[in-house]
Design a protein around this motif. Structure first.
Motif, PDB file in Angstrom:
ATOM      1  N   GLN A  59       0.832  -1.204   0.000  1.00 50.39           N
ATOM      2  CA  GLN A  59       0.000   0.000   0.000  1.00 50.39           C
ATOM      3  C   GLN A  59       0.875   1.266   0.000  1.00 50.39           C
ATOM      4  OE1 GLN A  59      -3.494   0.536   0.019  1.00 50.39           O
ATOM      5  NE2 GLN A  59      -3.456  -1.564  -0.729  1.00 50.39           N
ATOM      6  N   ALA A  60       1.960   1.238   0.761  1.00 52.79           N
ATOM      7  CA  ALA A  60       2.848   2.404   0.803  1.00 52.79           C
ATOM      8  C   ALA A  60       3.455   2.678  -0.565  1.00 52.79           C
ATOM      9  CB  ALA A  60       3.946   2.183   1.843  1.00 52.79           C
ATOM     10  N   LYS A  61       3.855   1.622  -1.272  1.00 54.73           N
ATOM     11  CA  LYS A  61       4.405   1.795  -2.616  1.00 54.73           C
ATOM     12  C   LYS A  61       3.323   2.282  -3.581  1.00 54.73           C
ATOM     13  CE  LYS A  61       8.592   0.643  -3.270  1.00 54.73           C
ATOM     14  NZ  LYS A  61       9.583   1.688  -3.481  1.00 54.73           N
ATOM     15  N   ARG A  62       2.136   1.717  -3.447  1.00 52.22           N
ATOM     16  CA  ARG A  62       1.036   2.040  -4.361  1.00 52.22           C
ATOM     17  C   ARG A  62       0.602   3.501  -4.232  1.00 52.22           C
ATOM     18  NH1 ARG A  62      -4.849  -0.889  -4.184  1.00 52.22           N
ATOM     19  NH2 ARG A  62      -5.772   0.242  -5.900  1.00 52.22           N
ATOM     20  N   GLY A 102       2.483  17.505   1.068  1.00 55.21           N
ATOM     21  CA  GLY A 102       2.010  16.589   0.037  1.00 55.21           C
ATOM     22  C   GLY A 102       3.117  15.947  -0.775  1.00 55.21           C
ATOM     23  N   SER A 103       4.356  16.404  -0.610  1.00 51.80           N
ATOM     24  CA  SER A 103       5.455  15.803  -1.375  1.00 51.80           C
ATOM     25  C   SER A 103       5.803  14.427  -0.798  1.00 51.80           C
ATOM     26  CB  SER A 103       6.687  16.711  -1.341  1.00 51.80           C
ATOM     27  OG  SER A 103       7.229  16.747  -0.037  1.00 51.80           O
ATOM     28  N   THR A 104       6.367  13.595  -1.646  1.00 54.94           N
ATOM     29  CA  THR A 104       6.725  12.245  -1.220  1.00 54.94           C
ATOM     30  C   THR A 104       8.231  12.039  -1.177  1.00 54.94           C
ATOM     31  OG1 THR A 104       6.570  11.441  -3.485  1.00 54.94           O
ATOM     32  CG2 THR A 104       4.606  11.221  -2.114  1.00 54.94           C
ATOM     33  N   GLU A 105       8.975  13.119  -1.169  1.00 54.59           N
ATOM     34  CA  GLU A 105      10.429  12.993  -1.111  1.00 54.59           C
ATOM     35  C   GLU A 105      10.838  12.415   0.222  1.00 54.59           C
ATOM     36  OE1 GLU A 105      12.852  16.323  -2.051  1.00 54.59           O
ATOM     37  OE2 GLU A 105      11.587  16.900  -3.740  1.00 54.59           O
TER      38      GLU A 105
END
Length: 180
Positions: free
Chosen positions: A75-78, A87-90
């Protein structure tokens, strides 16, 4: 994290808590079943062994935890977790396997509590209750002498929490005795 993700992780991880060796459910079951005497398939049965209960929960809880970790990772990868407030995923760069190894070596004394309990019960050195008392003494020495993280305030808070938990377990045992 989204509310749905947080609820799913929490509810599925709580399944492991019910199976985890020495869970409240296992303690109540062992106490309630201690008076059972009879024969099963021609073998004499008397009560329930706490040691057997301890080891009977290990494999199922490892399976449950493994599948929860796999599902959470998927789920984390998805969905690109974790996300920052903006909101960034860095993500910060991976610190390297040397840092992971250092953290693991620092955690080994704490992880030895699990091994201490299992070895004491499996080898017959101590009962499950005695092994738990040995583990508490070891943990107290570890937090005071090795990690140096125990203060008087934290110690009093831990004693208060332990008293509350013990009270809940004793209350559940008392109520289960009424229903026998």
């Amino acid at each position: 994290y989204s509310a749905a993700y947080a609820v799913n992780v929490t509810t599925h991880a709580s399944l492991a808590g019910a199976l985890m060796p020495t869970s409240t459910n296992m303690i109540i079951y062992a106490f309630a079943a201690q008076g059972i005497v009879g024969s099963l398939n021609g073998q004499q049965v008397s009560g329930v062994s706490i040691g057997d209960l301890l080891f009977s929960g290990l494999l199922p809880v490892l399976w449950v935890m493994g599948f929860v970790l796999i599902a959470a990772y998927w789920q984390a990868k998805r969905y690109g977790f974790p996300r920052r407030a903006d909101g960034s995923t860095e993500l910060p760069p991976f610190p390297g396997w040397v840092a992971v190894a250092r953290a693991f070596v620092g955690a080994v004394p704490g992880l030895m509590v699990i091994a201490l309990i299992l070895v004491c019960v499996a080898m017959g050195i101590a009962t499950a209750t005695e092994a738990a008392a040995i583990a508490v003494a070891y943990s107290l020495c570890l937090t005071v002498l090795v990690y140096r993280s125990m203060t008087w305030t934290k110690f009093r808070r831990a004693l208060t929490h332990a008293a509350k938990t013990t009270g809940v377990v004793l209350l559940l045992i008392a109520v289960s005795n009424m229903l026998r």
